[in-house]
Design an enzyme around this catalytic site. Sequence first.
Site, PDB file in Angstrom:
ATOM      1  N   ASP A 441      -0.700  -1.023   3.709  1.00 40.57           N
ATOM      2  CA  ASP A 441      -0.619  -0.173   2.635  1.00 40.57           C
ATOM      3  C   ASP A 441      -1.313   0.066   1.512  1.00 40.57           C
ATOM      4  OD1 ASP A 441       1.147   1.739   2.136  1.00 40.57           O
ATOM      5  OD2 ASP A 441       3.138   0.895   2.713  1.00 40.57           O
ATOM      6  N   ASP A 498       4.932   9.921   5.047  1.00 45.07           N
ATOM      7  CA  ASP A 498       6.307   9.082   5.122  1.00 45.07           C
ATOM      8  C   ASP A 498       7.354  10.101   5.431  1.00 45.07           C
ATOM      9  OD1 ASP A 498       5.530   6.862   4.081  1.00 45.07           O
ATOM     10  OD2 ASP A 498       5.941   6.830   1.922  1.00 45.07           O
TER      11      ASP A 498
END
Length: 694
Positions: A441, A498
Amino acid sequence: MSHCWRLDDGRQTLVLAAKGDRLPEIVYWGGPLPTADSSVILAKAHGQDFTGGMLDGNPDLSLCPEASQTFPGQPGLRCRDASGAVLNPRFRFVLVEKDADTLVLTYGDAALGLTYQAHFALTPQTGLITTWACVTSTNPVHLQWLAAPVFPAPQYSDEMLSVSGRWIGEFQIKAVPWSAGIHLRESRTSRSGHEHFPGLIIPERGTSNTAGQAYGFHYGWSGGHKMIAEELPDGRRQVQFGNATDAELAAGLRFETAKLYTVFSDQGLNGCAVAFQRHLRDRIVTFPTAALPRPVHYNCWEAIYFKHDIPVLQQIATKAKALGAERFVLDDGWFGQRDDDTTSLGDWQIDRRKYPDGLGPIVDHVIALGMQFGLWFEPEMVNPDSALYRAHPDWALGPADQLLGRQQMVLNMALPVVGQYLFDCIAALLSDYDIRYIKWDHNRILPIVDTTQTRGSYALLARLQAAFPHVEIETCASGGGRIDFGILQHTQRVWLSDSNDALERSRIQHGAALFLPSVVTGSHVGPRVCHTSGRVFDIQYRAWVAAQRHMGFEMDPRELSELEVLTLSEITQWYKDNRKWMVKGDILRLDSADPSVLAEMQLAQDGSRFVVFSNQLDTSAQINPRPLRLTQLDPDATYGVHLRNRDKVHPLSRGNPLLKSQDLQISGAWLMAQGLNLPYAVPSSIWVVEGQKL
Ligand code: GLA
């Protein structure tokens, strides 16, 4: 004397020509030209008139347009010497190295001690031309801007398709009209970014997804880039891509752009999409095993967030496995003292409060179920509230009083000690446990734009790849904040967004298909009530959206009803039955006659089968479904066509379009010219149509 070179692959011709020993221009790029058209004539035929109010000639729109030639637009190179004086090179021919598919041109300015090199590599198998530029200097210079070799943009075009986006809203394709001056996109965040995906497609007038000519560009760099699409005062147009301006913080002797991937298509936008998809899949991404079928994912983020509890995780893993998952990814929250996002980034040691015996109990459970285990990291980041930051505040990038992002700072990846620390932490875990997957990430933008940062990240990824070649890596940056062909040289999957909202997701993945193949594009079945939108979609809709790419689950499987389990298991099984060919197939965006219907087709590499997903986004303006035309089929072949989910016809469908009750055998010509008549569909539902060449 004039210098001319051409690259051909049967689908396209690229011709470069120079006046005398000056830098060459791309004088032609498009469909194949007969070889009888000699480059020398093409160079001359390309010359334009000039009139009043202009210079006494047209400055070259060369591979690196030069200010020294009074070029009336943005130059391809801006640099200064050590004293700060602006350098305006006049490059002259030095050397050419050419073979069938590659061309390297070297030009120099002896007075300034500068050398410019342009590289072109044509890949006939995919149709992509990869190009990059390099500048070397005998004395240290400060680089402000270096464009990869500059392309002219087509004149027969009214608009360009520029890609923008945001968190949970990536890959928005926006038509921007050409007009005098510049359409400029610059990512100054040291990420390719949600906002400015480094891609551009320029369709010619009348081009659709399936027909017409288009030119595609993608700059493969993760550290922030600049794109200039400029119409010059004389009407010519240029496209420049390079690293963001002033991203080279130190003076240097050598600078290189990242690779610019370019494609010409005479098959509509899909021609660009397919070339990018294939090139990325076959030439850039390296998978640990050649057997591409992608394991169905389970990612626990939206199920548990930071609340890690071993028995619960074991229960979730067991249920995920029963649904068909083959890989279990333990997301954020397993390390340091990370109970929320305010702390612990940088402390890559297992949280013994949550895992007193280490990760063994969950890893072993997952592996015993026959799944692979994956783990989340955010290596480049550090929370000020962490042991790492307390020990090494000087490892963080930028001023101490900077605005934080998600309560975190970025580590200075150019420091060897930082790279070593991160390598050691990650390598220890990869060695201690049978970990086959990393979700990598990168949740905040950088305080400064700096290429050494990106190079540091790439170097760490490369080192880990070399040491642990069996481990796959997913690039994530709050979803799709770091997606580009540069990071994909080191990773195998993108966390596209997301947003697990199936409606949003289908739009995002449809946009992304202009550049990304299904094999790398992650798509998960989210919770019943979507966490980012609050919307509720039924399990079929959610599952069919995810099954169109690299499928996964991200909900808490304990929330599923028996019926939902059944439906999800069935669709997952469908994915497994079809992934073998879909993973190597092309995603083709269809020209839906109805703006409320988003339609895609996936076509097998050998053309033997296809699947169409017709996604009813909203209610339609007209009452009956409009026929849906397919594309890229063999017009003379007969196809067997089957409506896979005909049992899901809504009661409002009262008629009997053939596919509702039986399969159809019909020519490719009919399917492409007339199209499929599908039953009435309610919003947020998808027809899945399977086809087989008979
Ligand atoms: C980012 C990612 C999410 C999740 C969280 C964890 O937001 O995009 O998928 O991994 O971080 O903190």
